[in-house]
Motif scaffolding. Structure first.
Motif, PDB file in Angstrom:
ATOM      1  N   GLY A 274     -12.406  -8.698   4.514  1.00  0.00           N
ATOM      2  CA  GLY A 274     -11.109  -7.702   4.790  1.00  0.00           C
ATOM      3  C   GLY A 274      -9.883  -8.485   4.660  1.00  0.00           C
ATOM      4  N   LEU A 275      -9.889  -9.569   4.662  1.00  0.00           N
ATOM      5  CA  LEU A 275      -8.681 -10.618   4.508  1.00  0.00           C
ATOM      6  C   LEU A 275      -8.373 -10.749   2.840  1.00  0.00           C
ATOM      7  CD1 LEU A 275      -6.134 -12.223   5.693  1.00  0.00           C
ATOM      8  CD2 LEU A 275      -7.786 -14.444   5.408  1.00  0.00           C
ATOM      9  N   LEU A 276      -9.408 -10.828   2.244  1.00  0.00           N
ATOM     10  CA  LEU A 276      -9.262 -11.054   0.980  1.00  0.00           C
ATOM     11  C   LEU A 276      -8.992  -9.756   0.216  1.00  0.00           C
ATOM     12  CD1 LEU A 276     -10.034 -12.607  -1.849  1.00  0.00           C
ATOM     13  CD2 LEU A 276     -12.321 -11.552  -1.744  1.00  0.00           C
ATOM     14  N   ILE A 277      -9.428  -8.670   0.728  1.00  0.00           N
ATOM     15  CA  ILE A 277      -8.862  -7.157   0.220  1.00  0.00           C
ATOM     16  C   ILE A 277      -7.474  -7.141   0.401  1.00  0.00           C
ATOM     17  CG2 ILE A 277      -9.132  -4.561   0.596  1.00  0.00           C
ATOM     18  CD1 ILE A 277     -11.959  -4.884   1.251  1.00  0.00           C
ATOM     19  N   CYS A 278      -6.835  -7.525   1.682  1.00  0.00           N
ATOM     20  CA  CYS A 278      -5.432  -7.568   2.017  1.00  0.00           C
ATOM     21  C   CYS A 278      -4.534  -8.103   1.026  1.00  0.00           C
ATOM     22  CB  CYS A 278      -5.407  -7.890   3.614  1.00  0.00           C
ATOM     23  SG  CYS A 278      -3.515  -8.139   3.751  1.00  0.00           S
ATOM     24  N   VAL A 279      -4.951  -9.566   0.612  1.00  0.00           N
ATOM     25  CA  VAL A 279      -4.366 -10.385  -0.129  1.00  0.00           C
ATOM     26  C   VAL A 279      -4.247  -9.993  -1.631  1.00  0.00           C
ATOM     27  CG1 VAL A 279      -4.090 -12.742  -1.149  1.00  0.00           C
ATOM     28  CG2 VAL A 279      -4.577 -12.444   1.303  1.00  0.00           C
ATOM     29  N   LEU A 280      -5.396  -9.333  -2.179  1.00  0.00           N
ATOM     30  CA  LEU A 280      -5.480  -9.051  -3.604  1.00  0.00           C
ATOM     31  C   LEU A 280      -4.850  -7.831  -3.825  1.00  0.00           C
ATOM     32  CD1 LEU A 280      -9.352  -9.954  -4.404  1.00  0.00           C
ATOM     33  CD2 LEU A 280      -7.078 -11.253  -5.055  1.00  0.00           C
ATOM     34  N   GLY A 281      -4.859  -6.758  -2.732  1.00  0.00           N
ATOM     35  CA  GLY A 281      -4.334  -5.564  -2.746  1.00  0.00           C
ATOM     36  C   GLY A 281      -2.630  -5.434  -2.778  1.00  0.00           C
ATOM     37  N   GLN A 282      -2.119  -6.513  -1.890  1.00  0.00           N
ATOM     38  CA  GLN A 282      -0.673  -6.807  -2.028  1.00  0.00           C
ATOM     39  C   GLN A 282      -0.244  -7.008  -3.249  1.00  0.00           C
ATOM     40  OE1 GLN A 282       1.417  -5.545   0.127  1.00  0.00           O
ATOM     41  NE2 GLN A 282       0.101  -5.160   1.978  1.00  0.00           N
ATOM     42  N   ILE A 283      -0.932  -8.120  -3.939  1.00  0.00           N
ATOM     43  CA  ILE A 283      -0.479  -8.605  -5.073  1.00  0.00           C
ATOM     44  C   ILE A 283      -0.461  -7.611  -6.386  1.00  0.00           C
ATOM     45  CG2 ILE A 283      -1.401 -10.216  -7.083  1.00  0.00           C
ATOM     46  CD1 ILE A 283      -2.615 -12.035  -4.808  1.00  0.00           C
ATOM     47  N   PHE A 284      -1.504  -6.599  -6.213  1.00  0.00           N
ATOM     48  CA  PHE A 284      -1.631  -5.763  -7.266  1.00  0.00           C
ATOM     49  C   PHE A 284      -1.339  -4.321  -6.565  1.00  0.00           C
ATOM     50  CE2 PHE A 284      -4.540  -9.192  -8.351  1.00  0.00           C
ATOM     51  CZ  PHE A 284      -4.240  -9.656  -9.561  1.00  0.00           C
ATOM     52  N   LEU A 285      -0.375  -4.242  -6.033  1.00  0.00           N
ATOM     53  CA  LEU A 285      -0.113  -2.931  -5.365  1.00  0.00           C
ATOM     54  C   LEU A 285       0.093  -1.848  -6.308  1.00  0.00           C
ATOM     55  CD1 LEU A 285       0.189  -1.350  -2.497  1.00  0.00           C
ATOM     56  CD2 LEU A 285       2.740  -2.285  -2.520  1.00  0.00           C
ATOM     57  N   GLU A 286       0.825  -1.981  -7.048  1.00  0.00           N
ATOM     58  CA  GLU A 286       1.625  -0.756  -8.144  1.00  0.00           C
ATOM     59  C   GLU A 286       0.359  -0.515  -9.025  1.00  0.00           C
ATOM     60  OE1 GLU A 286       4.850   0.850 -11.192  1.00  0.00           O
ATOM     61  OE2 GLU A 286       5.347  -0.928 -10.094  1.00  0.00           O
ATOM     62  N   PRO A 287      -0.170  -1.397  -9.520  1.00  0.00           N
ATOM     63  CA  PRO A 287      -1.364  -1.094 -10.444  1.00  0.00           C
ATOM     64  C   PRO A 287      -2.596  -0.244  -9.683  1.00  0.00           C
ATOM     65  CG  PRO A 287      -0.765  -3.283 -10.909  1.00  0.00           C
ATOM     66  CD  PRO A 287       0.086  -2.776  -9.754  1.00  0.00           C
ATOM     67  N   LEU A 288      -2.640  -0.852  -8.330  1.00  0.00           N
ATOM     68  CA  LEU A 288      -3.849  -0.132  -7.732  1.00  0.00           C
ATOM     69  C   LEU A 288      -3.416   1.291  -7.285  1.00  0.00           C
ATOM     70  CD1 LEU A 288      -6.344  -0.417  -5.971  1.00  0.00           C
ATOM     71  CD2 LEU A 288      -5.088  -1.572  -4.173  1.00  0.00           C
ATOM     72  N   ALA A 289      -2.175   1.486  -7.005  1.00  0.00           N
ATOM     73  CA  ALA A 289      -1.825   2.923  -6.617  1.00  0.00           C
ATOM     74  C   ALA A 289      -2.027   3.788  -7.562  1.00  0.00           C
ATOM     75  CB  ALA A 289      -0.483   2.717  -5.906  1.00  0.00           C
ATOM     76  N   LEU A 290      -1.722   3.438  -8.841  1.00  0.00           N
ATOM     77  CA  LEU A 290      -1.902   4.159 -10.048  1.00  0.00           C
ATOM     78  C   LEU A 290      -3.388   4.457 -10.334  1.00  0.00           C
ATOM     79  CD1 LEU A 290       0.900   2.580 -12.208  1.00  0.00           C
ATOM     80  CD2 LEU A 290       0.741   4.703 -11.443  1.00  0.00           C
ATOM     81  N   PHE A 291      -4.006   3.178 -10.064  1.00  0.00           N
ATOM     82  CA  PHE A 291      -5.653   3.498 -10.399  1.00  0.00           C
ATOM     83  C   PHE A 291      -6.262   4.448  -9.468  1.00  0.00           C
ATOM     84  CE2 PHE A 291     -10.039   2.018  -9.272  1.00  0.00           C
ATOM     85  CZ  PHE A 291     -10.443   2.174 -10.464  1.00  0.00           C
ATOM     86  N   LEU A 292      -5.709   4.533  -8.293  1.00  0.00           N
ATOM     87  CA  LEU A 292      -6.292   5.557  -7.279  1.00  0.00           C
ATOM     88  C   LEU A 292      -5.847   6.702  -7.525  1.00  0.00           C
ATOM     89  CD1 LEU A 292      -5.442   3.344  -3.979  1.00  0.00           C
ATOM     90  CD2 LEU A 292      -7.532   3.593  -4.939  1.00  0.00           C
ATOM     91  N   GLY A 293      -4.990   7.171  -8.596  1.00  0.00           N
ATOM     92  CA  GLY A 293      -4.709   8.491  -8.896  1.00  0.00           C
ATOM     93  C   GLY A 293      -3.514   9.095  -8.813  1.00  0.00           C
ATOM     94  N   SER A 294      -2.357   8.130  -8.296  1.00  0.00           N
ATOM     95  CA  SER A 294      -1.049   8.693  -8.344  1.00  0.00           C
ATOM     96  C   SER A 294      -0.424   9.115  -9.554  1.00  0.00           C
ATOM     97  CB  SER A 294      -0.170   7.305  -7.583  1.00  0.00           C
ATOM     98  OG  SER A 294      -0.805   6.806  -6.545  1.00  0.00           O
TER      99      SER A 294
END
Length: 448
Positions: free
Chosen positions: A110-130
């Motif tokens: 869970g800690l790893l998900i938190c760190v990686l998610g914050q680093i790639f926040l915008e690309p992740l939000a776009l990938f999720l379908g925004s």
């Protein structure tokens, strides 16, 4: 094995199966209903902002929350299934080692998900379908949710481990307390403190942290296995066992997240209202099925203990009782959902286009909803008794193997209607495969 654990063993292997399942299922049902309710709370209160884009953002980020939940269920079910079988064999030491290993592995992931998610926040939000209009809202919501990933995954492990020990009531206390706090914090942070959609996310992770603390306390009560870091086993056999027991859950939850991402991507050309409508229907159906899943969770410790004790007739008796009871319940829920679909969708968003699209999707899903009784109970039994391959296939089928290709094929061929009927077609195909798989396993148990 202390006296409380000895008493629990005799109860789970000797008490009448139907009565035992109902007693164990009650706190699970309450936990699932409350969890589903406060999963919908963010959608409900964000819907009061009168913005389809904000409501769509909650649906988009839901797929990331499903990934976090997938990790929690992977470690929770992977360790919990093993724990129930070992306690059925009265191997308390091995069960305690697995409890600690599963918990701390989930916390680290869970800690790893938190760190990686914050680093790639915008690309992740776009990938999720925004979409471009949803993106600012989804980044605000997702950025906060990721902070809670460590204790969200660990909470799911604790809840499942308690449940597999036959102590679902302790898990219920933690889950329900967090849910009540979440529902109270949502309007306070969104409207009173004017935090908007970010307030909904803060309400979620604060309530999850409180649940986590209460679940930790529950592990010290009632003869439950205590969590000690000194018992962590960094050995391959333990992680192999977690993978074998948790893979069906990871496949099911992980593919559910991928399916949601695909659904959002396929819905993009049709605008924010379609994304919002389909996101609302997802939450509604999750709430509708939560009681049935909670009922099945009451079966799992009975299944695990009795399988470990080689009392296979009790395993089969429990399975058939759960299938028949849950099918009747889901049929009743389906009738209500079909009849009042527009009114139910309107509770979350009063936009006429959202209501029209969501109502049609909800009615299509109600037609095949009762089939989940066989699919879910089969998956739970297969996973609990260690049949990893068939359990993983059944887990992957409904929202993976069938859903993902169908959402692209049907949306291309039929447009929005294709998106609305995808889940129902997937349910039918999954049932067609799940019936022969489960009947084969039941025959094998009968001959053992």
């Amino acid at each position: 094995m202390d006296s409380k654990q000895e008493q629990k063993f005799h109860e789970l292997t000797e008490a009448p199966v139907s009565r035992l399942i109902c007693r164990l299922a009650l706190p699970c049902i309450i936990s699932m209903l409350v969890t589903a309710f406060y999963n919908m709370a963010d959608t409900f209160f964000v819907g009061m902002l009168k913005s389809p884009s904000a409501t769509g953002a909650v649906g988009v980020v839901f797929s990331m929350m499903a990934i976090i939940q997938a990790v929690g269920f992977f470690f929770g079910h992977g360790s919990g299934n093993f724990i129930s079988r070992e306690l059925g064999k009265q191997n308390t030491e091995t069960a305690s080692n697995m409890a600690a290993t599963g918990f701390f592995a989930a916390l680290a992931t869970g800690l790893l998900i938190c760190v990686l998610g914050q680093i790639f926040l915008e690309p992740l939000a776009l990938f999720l379908g925004s979409t471009p209009t949803i993106l600012p809202y989804s980044m605000d919501y997702l950025g906060v949710i990721l902070y809670g990933a460590p204790w969200m995954t660990a909470s799911l492990v604790l809840n499942n481990q308690l449940r597999f020990q036959g102590s679902a009531a302790y898990g219920m206390v933690g889950i329900v307390s967090g849910a009540v706090i979440n529902i109270g914090l949502d309007p306070l942070l969104i409207f009173v403190f004017d935090m908007g959609i970010a307030g909904a996310a803060w309400a979620t992770i604060i309530s999850q942290l409180i649940s986590f603390c209460l679940l930790l306390v529950g592990c010290t009560r009632g003869g439950n296995l205590h969590i000690h870091i000194s018992r962590v086993q960094l050995k391959w056999p333990y992680f192999r066992t977690i993978i074998q027991g948790g893979l069906p859950s990871l496949a099911r939850q992980g593919l559910a997240s991928v399916a949601t991402i695909c659904l959002n991507q396929a819905a993009k050309p049709y605008g924010d209202t379609v994304i919002a409508a389909l996101g609302i229907v997802q939450r509604i159906m999750m709430f509708g099925g939560s009681a049935m899943i909670g009922f099945g969770q009451g079966f799992q410790p009975v299944c695990g203990f009795n399988f470990g004790a080689r009392l296979y007739h009790r395993v089969q008796e429990g399975f058939w009782f759960c299938v028949k009871t849950s099918a009747a319940f889901l049929l009743a829920v389906s009738v209500v959902g079909f009849a009042f679909a527009p009114q139910i969708v309107a509770l979350f968003q009063d936009d006429p286009q959202v209501i029209a699209c969501g109502s049609a999707a909800l009615r299509f899903q109600c037609i095949t909803f009762c089939f989940q009784s066989w699919i879910v109970m089969s998956n739970m039994m297969l996973q609990t008794i260690g049949r990893t391959v068939p359990a993983t296939f059944v887990a992957m089928a409904r929202q993976g193997i069938f859903f993902i290709p169908l959402v692209w094929i049907l949306s291309t061929a039929l447009g929005v209607t294709g998106l609305q009927i995808t889940q129902s077609i997937s349910d039918l195909l999954t049932l067609a495969f799940a019936i022969p798989i489960q009947r084969k396993v039941l025959r094998e148990l009968s001959n053992s």
